[in-house]
Design an enzyme around this catalytic site. Structure first.
Site: not given
Lengths: 260, 291, 231
Positions: B32, B266, B241, B244, B272
């Site tokens: 970080g 998606c 979606c 899909c 997808c």
């Protein structure tokens, strides 16, 4: 809780130059808990330099500034590690600037300004933080309905009171004030001084107040230091220094004040 | 595609790669923490992913398989350009399939599919400093990170709640890495933040213009900042979606006609497609009766 | 028991603005006041009565001699005491009712009187109650209690001042013309209050222009004319 007979701040032989210009020279004094010391003088007297040196904002050329931390020991503030010093400045100390814009975050709301120091020391409950901010806004007589407003929408007097709330929320023991009433209308000043007098008394704060206004000094401080050309020319009980001035400069200062 | 001659493998000279790898090692050692690095002039301007590209160029080997996505899709202009860049300068294999890739360079999304320990994510970062918008001074923000003074970060979140009733940040949502450094996870939606927490994959972040590199090693604790009474929440959709039928992925809204018609699809194109290949169908496809 | 011992006290003022002109006021002042004593300072205007009183209170510096005050069971020399000690003495031992009330805007009359009581540790409620008693006794109408004395008449301001001075049972009380702007009724009340304090053991030093008031309150006088320094 430290013994009230022990001083909170001890300043010794403090000097600061700006090249060939003298800032302040050989200043020494002690401050006890609950005590307010006023520093008066005209522009160029060195009073602001002194204030900055003793509040860790300006490293002096000479001398020592010692502060009694919550552990009870008197520590040289310039020998402390930076994290320690910054922590002190965020919790135990407060600094009220002459211009409130220097002491506030103008782009965040009043509530966030007051809550910041709490969040800086780990407060993580929104409701509690907001509650504390609310409390403090009423203490400094700001309408709590304005908690979400930006400081830029406040009047000068309100901004100054907000600055005070922001500083006092973490319960500091020592407050430094630089011309806290400078630039405010007289009626606004009166309100602010009344508030400050009340808070200092109620919270048992120790304070160093720099001002050019003798009336402010008389109202707020127990002891007074008069500065002239970088040196302390007279110090003592406030009413004694103002009513029975000894030094020529003090006498001049006192006699120059207009009585309405 | 054959390598274009006249360029070193993956464009950067070896000394530069060594310098960047050193920065990466430092970054991994201090999760970080933003490590400054000597960002090079790349054959594309700042703002087009030069940071991510330099990181990828420094770690890629001949046997690596590279996937590049932009907003989750492999077929957007930038993703295509970057993929072509590495094909030409490194001659490595590229793919659109998440499970095939060993390095995944991304802008703005983390793939839906779970990542593996042998995979590396490389993020393109515009502004690495999470505190920048509240504290413009670099000298101050460096001190704040060094001294763990993060109160200001919570001020931003407080403001959100006071103004909107909830934390309004929806992307580039700040996180605390290993309970120490506060990091900007790059402009991924907050939906993707949980994927960084204790991921088996190594996550590397590169900011070219700002000249900073940071990292989250595998299996590191990463928590999104919040308040006790306003805990972190990810986005959800009412719709599935359209193609899909997935209900747990990040959906993009697509305008289909001038009459206000729209559908949700998606954002992760590979994810997808895989679902459709497996036989899943969303309302749009089901209606058409097509697969 | 002696409460105040003034020994060889002298005072002069150096005015730097007037080329350092020195104005000698008094020299060699000797005075003793015991508990339950009420002594009046007398002498012509300008002889130094107020000056001496201010020196005892620590408001003026005392360059010569000593001003011993019985504080907390010991003798303390006000002339040499440091500021914190004087603040302590003023909170616990010496009360001072000056000629004029120093008015602070916005502070209500009740609060002006209650403050010294609260500074000694009393609760809000207790201090306000005692303050109310005093204001009532001095005939300040209740409607004025929540107002700042800024707009009061001279007499009303003086009565608030007196109430504040008597709020705390100080062992030593300094009074500088306390009845100057008062009518007969209130003057009598103040005389009563002073007398009560005296009988309670307070040592009183007062300046009274009005001969009758002086006679009613004090059995002794100290004429400062004998200590005047030729200017």
């Amino acid at each position: 809780m430290s013994d009230n007979h022990e001083p909170l701040l001890v300043v010794d032989g403090l000097s600061k130059r700006y090249g060939a210009q003298l800032g302040c020279r050989n200043v020494g004094f002690s401050l006890w808990p609950g005590e307010v010391v006023g520093v008066v003088g005209e522009s160029g007297s060195g009073k602001t330099t002194l204030l900055n040196c003793i509040s860790a904002r300006l490293t002096p050329d000479d001398g020592v500034v010692r502060y009694r931390t919550r552990l009870g020991t008197l520590s040289d503030i310039y020998q402390m590690s930076e994290p320690e010093r910054r922590m002190l400045m965020r919790t135990d100390w407060a600094f009220v600037h002459q211009n409130p814009r220097d002491g506030l975050r103008m782009k965040v709301s009043a509530g966030a300004n007051v809550g910041e120091r709490l969040m800086a020391v780990g407060a993580r409950h929104y409701g509690n933080i907001r509650g504390a901010a609310d409390d403090w806004l009423s203490k400094v007589e700001i309408d709590t309905g304005r908690i979400d407003d930006l400081p830029a929408t406040f009047s000068g007097g309100m901004q100054q009171r907000l600055q005070i709330a922001r500083n006092l929320v973490t319960g500091p023991r020592l407050v430094f004030m630089d011309e806290p009433t400078g630039g405010l209308d007289v009626s606004v000043q009166a309100r602010l001084l009344d508030l400050m007098r009340g808070l200092v008394g109620e919270l048992g704060l120790a304070a160093v107040i720099v001002t050019h206004d003798l009336a402010v000094a008389r109202l707020l401080s127990h002891r007074l230091m008069v500065m002239w050309r970088g040196e302390v020319v007279e110090q003592g009980l406030t009413d004694q220094v103002l009513d029975d001035p000894q030094h020529p400069y003090t006498q001049l200062l006192v006699s120059s004040v207009l009585q309405p | 595609m054959a390598e274009t001659s006249g360029y070193n493998f993956a464009y950067l000279d070896e000394q530069t790669k060594r310098m960047i790898r050193r920065a990466l090692l430092k970054a991994i050692a201090v999760p970080g923490y933003q490590v400054p690095f000597a960002s090079r002039e790349m054959p594309m301007p700042y703002g087009w992913g030069t940071g991510g590209i330099q990181v990828t160029a420094s770690i890629v080997g001949r046997d690596d398989v590279l996937k590049v996505i932009d907003q989750g899709a492999d077929d957007t202009t930038n993703a295509v350009s970057i993929r072509k860049f590495f094909k030409r300068t490194a001659g490595i294999e590229t793919t659109t399939q998440t499970h095939e890739a060993t390095i995944i360079q991304t802008r703005h999304r983390i793939p839906e599919e779970d990542l593996r320990a042998d995979q590396i994510m490389v993020f393109q970062v515009p502004i690495p400093e999470p505190l920048r918008f509240l504290e413009p001074r670099e000298t101050e923000t460096r001190k704040m990170h060094a001294l763990e003074e993060y109160g200001l970060m919570h001020v931003k979140l407080y403001e959100d709640i006071s103004q909107h009733g909830h934390i309004a940040t929806t992307y580039a949502y700040p996180v605390a890495v290993k309970q120490r450094y506060v990091m900007d996870p790059s402009p991924i939606p907050k939906f993707d933040n949980p994927k960084i927490n204790r991921s088996p994959a190594l996550m590397l972040f590169g900011a070219g213009r700002e000249k900073r590199i940071y990292a989250v090693p595998p299996f590191t604790d990463v928590h999104s900042l919040d308040f006790e009474d306003f805990p972190f929440e990810i986005q959800t959709w009412r719709e599935a979606c359209a193609l899909c039928g997935a209900t747990g992925s990040f959906l993009d809204e697509i305008v289909t006609d001038d009459a206000g018609g729209r559908m949700f699809v998606c954002s992760d194109t590979d994810f997808c497609e895989k679902r459709r290949e497996a036989g899943h169908a969303g309302p749009a496809l089901a209606a058409e009766g097509a697969v | 028991m002696d409460m105040v011992r003034v020994r060889g006290v002298g005072k002069s003022f150096k005015l730097h603005a007037q080329g350092g002109a020195e104005i000698a006021v008094v020299g060699g002042v000797d005075m003793t006041v015991a508990a339950g004593d009420a002594i009046a300072l007398t002498g012509a205007s300008g002889v130094g009565k107020s000056t001496l009183m201010r020196m005892i209170f620590g408001n003026y510096l005392c360059p010569e001699g000593e001003i011993l005050v019985r504080h907390g069971g010991c003798w303390v020399d006000v002339a040499r005491a440091d500021p914190r000690a004087i603040i302590d003495i003023r909170r616990e031992t010496i009360g001072y009712i000056s000629q004029f009330l120093r008015v602070i805007p916005r502070v209500p009359a009740l609060e002006v009187v209650a403050e010294p009581i609260r500074m000694r540790g009393a609760s809000e409620g207790e201090s306000r109650e005692r303050a109310s008693e005093l204001l009532t006794r001095l005939r300040i109408p209740e409607t004025l209690w929540s107002l700042s004395p800024v707009t009061f008449s001279g007499g009303e301001q003086q009565r608030v001042n007196i109430a504040r001075g008597f709020a705390v049972p100080y062992p030593i009380l300094l009074l500088d013309e306390p009845t100057a702007s008062l009518d007969k009724e209130n003057r009598d009340t103040v005389i009563e209050m002073i007398d009560e304090a005296r009988r309670g053991g307070t040592a009183i030093i007062g300046i009274f222009h009005d001969g009758n008031v002086r006679a009613a309150v004090c059995e002794r006088a100290c004429d400062l004319t004998q200590y005047r320094l030729a200017s």
